[in-house]
Design a protein around this motif. Structure first.
Motif, PDB file in Angstrom:
ATOM      1  N   HIS A  39       0.819  -1.219   0.000  1.00 26.30           N
ATOM      2  CA  HIS A  39       0.000   0.000   0.000  1.00 26.30           C
ATOM      3  C   HIS A  39       0.852   1.268   0.000  1.00 26.30           C
ATOM      4  CE1 HIS A  39      -2.397  -3.059   2.482  1.00 26.30           C
ATOM      5  NE2 HIS A  39      -2.835  -3.134   1.231  1.00 26.30           N
ATOM      6  N   PHE A  40       1.958   1.244  -0.721  1.00 28.81           N
ATOM      7  CA  PHE A  40       2.850   2.397  -0.699  1.00 28.81           C
ATOM      8  C   PHE A  40       2.304   3.534  -1.566  1.00 28.81           C
ATOM      9  CE2 PHE A  40       6.462   4.931  -2.068  1.00 28.81           C
ATOM     10  CZ  PHE A  40       7.003   5.251  -0.829  1.00 28.81           C
ATOM     11  N   SER A  41       1.765   3.192  -2.715  1.00 29.77           N
ATOM     12  CA  SER A  41       1.196   4.195  -3.606  1.00 29.77           C
ATOM     13  C   SER A  41      -0.308   3.918  -3.754  1.00 29.77           C
ATOM     14  CB  SER A  41       1.879   4.152  -4.974  1.00 29.77           C
ATOM     15  OG  SER A  41       1.419   5.198  -5.809  1.00 29.77           O
ATOM     16  N   SER A  42      -1.075   4.953  -4.028  1.00 33.85           N
ATOM     17  CA  SER A  42      -2.538   4.812  -4.015  1.00 33.85           C
ATOM     18  C   SER A  42      -3.132   4.742  -5.418  1.00 33.85           C
ATOM     19  CB  SER A  42      -3.160   5.993  -3.272  1.00 33.85           C
ATOM     20  OG  SER A  42      -2.984   7.183  -4.024  1.00 33.85           O
ATOM     21  N   ARG A  43      -4.377   4.303  -5.477  1.00 29.07           N
ATOM     22  CA  ARG A  43      -5.105   4.248  -6.738  1.00 29.07           C
ATOM     23  C   ARG A  43      -5.314   5.663  -7.304  1.00 29.07           C
ATOM     24  NH1 ARG A  43      -8.205   0.134  -8.658  1.00 29.07           N
ATOM     25  NH2 ARG A  43      -8.123  -0.877  -6.596  1.00 29.07           N
ATOM     26  N   ALA A  44      -5.596   6.625  -6.419  1.00 30.57           N
ATOM     27  CA  ALA A  44      -5.790   8.015  -6.853  1.00 30.57           C
ATOM     28  C   ALA A  44      -4.516   8.569  -7.476  1.00 30.57           C
ATOM     29  CB  ALA A  44      -6.225   8.872  -5.672  1.00 30.57           C
ATOM     30  N   ALA A  45      -3.345   8.236  -6.886  1.00 31.14           N
ATOM     31  CA  ALA A  45      -2.075   8.702  -7.444  1.00 31.14           C
ATOM     32  C   ALA A  45      -1.868   8.128  -8.849  1.00 31.14           C
ATOM     33  CB  ALA A  45      -0.923   8.316  -6.529  1.00 31.14           C
ATOM     34  N   TRP A  46      -2.265   6.877  -9.029  1.00 33.15           N
ATOM     35  CA  TRP A  46      -2.113   6.258 -10.341  1.00 33.15           C
ATOM     36  C   TRP A  46      -2.929   6.984 -11.405  1.00 33.15           C
ATOM     37  CZ3 TRP A  46       0.279   4.194 -13.984  1.00 33.15           C
ATOM     38  CH2 TRP A  46      -0.333   3.491 -15.016  1.00 33.15           C
ATOM     39  N   ALA A  51      -2.477   9.759 -16.402  1.00 35.51           N
ATOM     40  CA  ALA A  51      -2.829  10.856 -17.311  1.00 35.51           C
ATOM     41  C   ALA A  51      -1.593  11.418 -17.996  1.00 35.51           C
ATOM     42  CB  ALA A  51      -3.555  11.947 -16.530  1.00 35.51           C
ATOM     43  N   VAL A  52      -0.486  11.485 -17.264  1.00 34.35           N
ATOM     44  CA  VAL A  52       0.766  11.981 -17.850  1.00 34.35           C
ATOM     45  C   VAL A  52       1.363  10.939 -18.786  1.00 34.35           C
ATOM     46  CG1 VAL A  52       3.105  12.795 -17.349  1.00 34.35           C
ATOM     47  CG2 VAL A  52       1.202  13.424 -15.830  1.00 34.35           C
ATOM     48  N   ASN A  54      -0.049   8.517 -20.366  1.00 35.58           N
ATOM     49  CA  ASN A  54      -0.849   8.232 -21.563  1.00 35.58           C
ATOM     50  C   ASN A  54      -1.133   9.472 -22.418  1.00 35.58           C
ATOM     51  OD1 ASN A  54      -0.964   5.582 -20.787  1.00 35.58           O
ATOM     52  ND2 ASN A  54      -2.971   5.745 -19.806  1.00 35.58           N
ATOM     53  N   ASP A  55      -0.508  10.598 -22.107  1.00 36.28           N
ATOM     54  CA  ASP A  55      -0.702  11.819 -22.888  1.00 36.28           C
ATOM     55  C   ASP A  55      -0.287  11.559 -24.337  1.00 36.28           C
ATOM     56  OD1 ASP A  55      -0.641  14.306 -24.108  1.00 36.28           O
ATOM     57  OD2 ASP A  55       0.151  15.327 -22.337  1.00 36.28           O
ATOM     58  N   PRO A  56      -1.254  11.652 -25.273  1.00 35.88           N
ATOM     59  CA  PRO A  56      -0.933  11.329 -26.677  1.00 35.88           C
ATOM     60  C   PRO A  56       0.071  12.294 -27.314  1.00 35.88           C
ATOM     61  CG  PRO A  56      -3.106  12.351 -26.510  1.00 35.88           C
ATOM     62  CD  PRO A  56      -2.643  12.085 -25.099  1.00 35.88           C
ATOM     63  N   HIS A  57       0.268  13.445 -26.721  1.00 39.15           N
ATOM     64  CA  HIS A  57       1.207  14.424 -27.289  1.00 39.15           C
ATOM     65  C   HIS A  57       2.657  14.167 -26.867  1.00 39.15           C
ATOM     66  CE1 HIS A  57      -2.233  16.650 -28.733  1.00 39.15           C
ATOM     67  NE2 HIS A  57      -2.735  16.716 -27.496  1.00 39.15           N
ATOM     68  N   LEU A  58       2.812  13.264 -25.866  1.00 42.03           N
ATOM     69  CA  LEU A  58       4.164  12.958 -25.398  1.00 42.03           C
ATOM     70  C   LEU A  58       4.660  11.669 -26.041  1.00 42.03           C
ATOM     71  CD1 LEU A  58       3.952  13.722 -21.559  1.00 42.03           C
ATOM     72  CD2 LEU A  58       5.040  15.103 -23.342  1.00 42.03           C
ATOM     73  N   LYS A  59       5.723  11.780 -26.771  1.00 41.04           N
ATOM     74  CA  LYS A  59       6.351  10.595 -27.375  1.00 41.04           C
ATOM     75  C   LYS A  59       7.560  10.218 -26.506  1.00 41.04           C
ATOM     76  CE  LYS A  59       3.528  10.912 -30.875  1.00 41.04           C
ATOM     77  NZ  LYS A  59       2.409   9.950 -31.040  1.00 41.04           N
ATOM     78  N   HIS A  60       7.264   9.488 -25.448  1.00 41.52           N
ATOM     79  CA  HIS A  60       8.319   9.279 -24.432  1.00 41.52           C
ATOM     80  C   HIS A  60       8.731   7.825 -24.228  1.00 41.52           C
ATOM     81  CE1 HIS A  60       5.371   7.768 -21.438  1.00 41.52           C
ATOM     82  NE2 HIS A  60       4.526   8.599 -22.061  1.00 41.52           N
ATOM     83  N   TRP A  61       8.031   6.891 -24.854  1.00 40.19           N
ATOM     84  CA  TRP A  61       8.387   5.488 -24.610  1.00 40.19           C
ATOM     85  C   TRP A  61       9.494   5.035 -25.561  1.00 40.19           C
ATOM     86  CZ3 TRP A  61       7.174   3.452 -20.260  1.00 40.19           C
ATOM     87  CH2 TRP A  61       5.976   3.733 -19.631  1.00 40.19           C
ATOM     88  N   CYS A  62      10.497   4.388 -24.987  1.00 40.84           N
ATOM     89  CA  CYS A  62      11.585   3.798 -25.764  1.00 40.84           C
ATOM     90  C   CYS A  62      11.574   2.290 -25.531  1.00 40.84           C
ATOM     91  CB  CYS A  62      12.941   4.367 -25.366  1.00 40.84           C
ATOM     92  SG  CYS A  62      13.091   6.144 -25.612  1.00 40.84           S
ATOM     93  N   GLU A  63      11.350   1.543 -26.592  1.00 38.24           N
ATOM     94  CA  GLU A  63      11.296   0.090 -26.425  1.00 38.24           C
ATOM     95  C   GLU A  63      12.705  -0.461 -26.260  1.00 38.24           C
ATOM     96  OE1 GLU A  63       9.500  -3.909 -28.568  1.00 38.24           O
ATOM     97  OE2 GLU A  63       8.755  -1.931 -29.125  1.00 38.24           O
ATOM     98  N   ILE A 133       3.290   1.275  -9.694  1.00 35.76           N
ATOM     99  CA  ILE A 133       2.374   2.402  -9.550  1.00 35.76           C
ATOM    100  C   ILE A 133       1.027   2.163 -10.225  1.00 35.76           C
ATOM    101  CG2 ILE A 133       4.224   4.086  -9.248  1.00 35.76           C
ATOM    102  CD1 ILE A 133       3.867   4.890 -12.169  1.00 35.76           C
ATOM    103  N   ASP A 134       0.930   1.165 -11.127  1.00 34.52           N
ATOM    104  CA  ASP A 134      -0.356   0.934 -11.794  1.00 34.52           C
ATOM    105  C   ASP A 134      -1.297   0.155 -10.871  1.00 34.52           C
ATOM    106  OD1 ASP A 134      -0.802  -2.123 -12.959  1.00 34.52           O
ATOM    107  OD2 ASP A 134       1.312  -1.625 -12.539  1.00 34.52           O
TER     108      ASP A 134
END
Length: 454
Positions: A39-46, A51-52, A54-63, A133-134
């Motif tokens: 219970h270190f991180s909460s559902r509300a925090a997730w 939201a950050v 999954n922001d479609p304007h951010l291309k931040h994932w590197c496989e 965190i998910d």
């Protein structure tokens, strides 16, 4: 006394490089023992983090090559990371860890995919921290270890994992990961790629190389680490055999009658010796009730023991004081007479007739006098002698003490040998035997080891 100090290693022949280091208890060490916080991180925090992410304007994932993905988002300002730093700090403080020069790597966001095939790897620092965190409760995620148990990473939990243990994340979920180095209690350079590339090294060896004390000492060689681990394991074995083994407790510490030993108990005793490669006809050479010393000679030897005994030398069998006096052949001949001395030296001929006809190599001898008592050496655990033949001569009667039985595995029988003043017990060196705990009185003996000369 002046202030001149000499290194102890220069004053003893016992010195070995392994003695320069101390290896702490691995299972209780903060850099090996994993920690888990529910219970270190909460559902509300997730909801905020998602939201950050999954922001479609951010291309931040590197496989990554292994199929997982790493985000380029800087999460150092996220509350979950700040909370994690404080929580880990408090955890280390509660473990009395010196935090001088402790450092933290940049946190990264990882998306762990079900199809990914991540290889087992150690960390780049002493501790690896993972925060899931998910809150996708339908997806399972776990921390798999190469040499230890797999543990589940529940939604919202934080895990602190030893960087010296090869591990990987598996399943599906999103984690924030960072690492911490603690140079006050470990050597950060142990986990570099060059050091890890050596084959045949398990996680414990890497860990011990990192935490071997004193930390200020340069990096310890793996040869030295292995030698120290082998020594510690052998010491633990000897301590178990002397004080903790149930069979030892029963027949040596508690002086139970060995006549009633079960087959399983006798098999345990057999395990404390070495009878491999010995053919059945040669397996248990034994002769009892051989009268070799007079009462007067026994008295002279007992007096010599009382005048010369000390606890200075440690016995290799169990690391307790020997309470024995080594005697040369010349001195022994002076104590009992040349004729008696030769009679005793010739005793192995009773077990090997070829010695009488010069058909085999001659023997070399070592002799010593030993004292057992509750205050000195109270017992000796089951073992076999490192010699070809052993002769044990009683210098006083069993009636002079209680306990102190010579317990031996004779064939498939666990039994007590007779103990009568002046009489010898002659046996091959492979005979497994021990002396049960002394209760009262003193038990005196003369022991001779005989070995074939090359």
């Amino acid at each position: 006394m002046n202030g001149l100090k000499t290194p102890i290693a220069e004053l003893t022949d016992l010195y070995s490089e392994k003695d320069d280091i101390y290896l702490p208890d691995i299972e209780q060490h903060v850099l090996w023992r994993n920690a888990f916080f529910k219970h270190f991180s909460s559902r509300a925090a997730w909801q905020q983090y998602r939201a950050v992410i999954n922001d479609p304007h951010l291309k931040h994932w590197c496989e990554k090559e292994n199929g997982n993905a790493q985000s380029l988002i800087d999460c150092r300002g996220w509350k979950v990371f700040k909370d994690a730093i404080d929580r880990v700090y408090r955890y280390l403080m509660s473990e009395s860890v010196a935090l001088e020069r402790a450092t933290v790597t940049l946190p990264v966001i990882l998306s762990i995919e079900q199809h990914a095939k991540e290889a087992f790897a150690r960390g780049k620092a002493s501790l690896c921290i993972y925060i899931r965190i998910d809150f996708n409760t339908g997806a399972q995620m776990c921390l798999q270890s190469k040499e230890r148990m797999t543990v589940e990473l529940e939604c919202g939990s934080m895990h602190i994992v030893s960087g010296y243990q090869r591990h990987r994340l598996a399943g599906e979920g999103v984690v924030i990961a960072f690492q911490i180095d603690l140079p006050s209690i470990s050597r950060p350079d142990v986990l570099n790629a060059t050091y890890e590339s050596q084959s045949g090294l398990n996680d414990e060896w890497i860990f011990y190389a990192a935490v071997a004390q004193p930390i200020a000492r340069p990096l310890v060689s793996f040869e030295c680490i292995k030698e120290k681990i082998d020594w510690l394991e052998h010491r633990a074995y000897k301590r178990y055999r002397r004080l903790e083994c149930p069979v030892i407790k029963k027949y040596l510490l508690e002086n139970a009658n060995p006549q009633f030993a079960t087959q399983a108990e006798k098999d345990v005793v057999r395990g404390y010796g070495n009878q491999t490669g010995i053919t059945e006809p040669q397996r248990f050479h034994l002769k009892e009730h051989i009268l070799v010393l007079t009462e007067f000679q026994c008295f002279a030897l007992v007096q010599f023991i009382d005048d010369n005994i000390s606890s200075a030398v440690i016995d290799s069998v169990d690391d307790f004081p020997e309470y024995q006096v080594d005697v040369s052949l010349e001195l022994f001949a002076q104590l009992v007479g040349k004729e008696t001395c030769q009679t005793i030296l010739d005793l192995p001929k009773m077990l090997d007739k070829s010695l009488s006809h010069g058909l085999s190599p001659q023997l070399g001898y070592s002799l010593f006098l030993r004292l057992y008592s509750e205050e000195t050496r109270p017992l000796i655990p089951f073992h076999h002698d490192i010699c070809d033949y052993t002769c044990v001569i009683a210098l006083n009667d069993q009636a002079d003490f209680s306990g102190g039985h010579f317990v031996m595995l004779n064939g498939d029988n666990l039994e007590r040998a007779a103990w009568k003043q002046g009489e010898a017990l002659l046996h091959s060196g492979n005979l497994i035997h021990g002396v049960s705990k002394m209760k009262t009185g003193k038990r005196y003996s003369l022991v001779m080891f005989a070995n074939y000369l090359d």
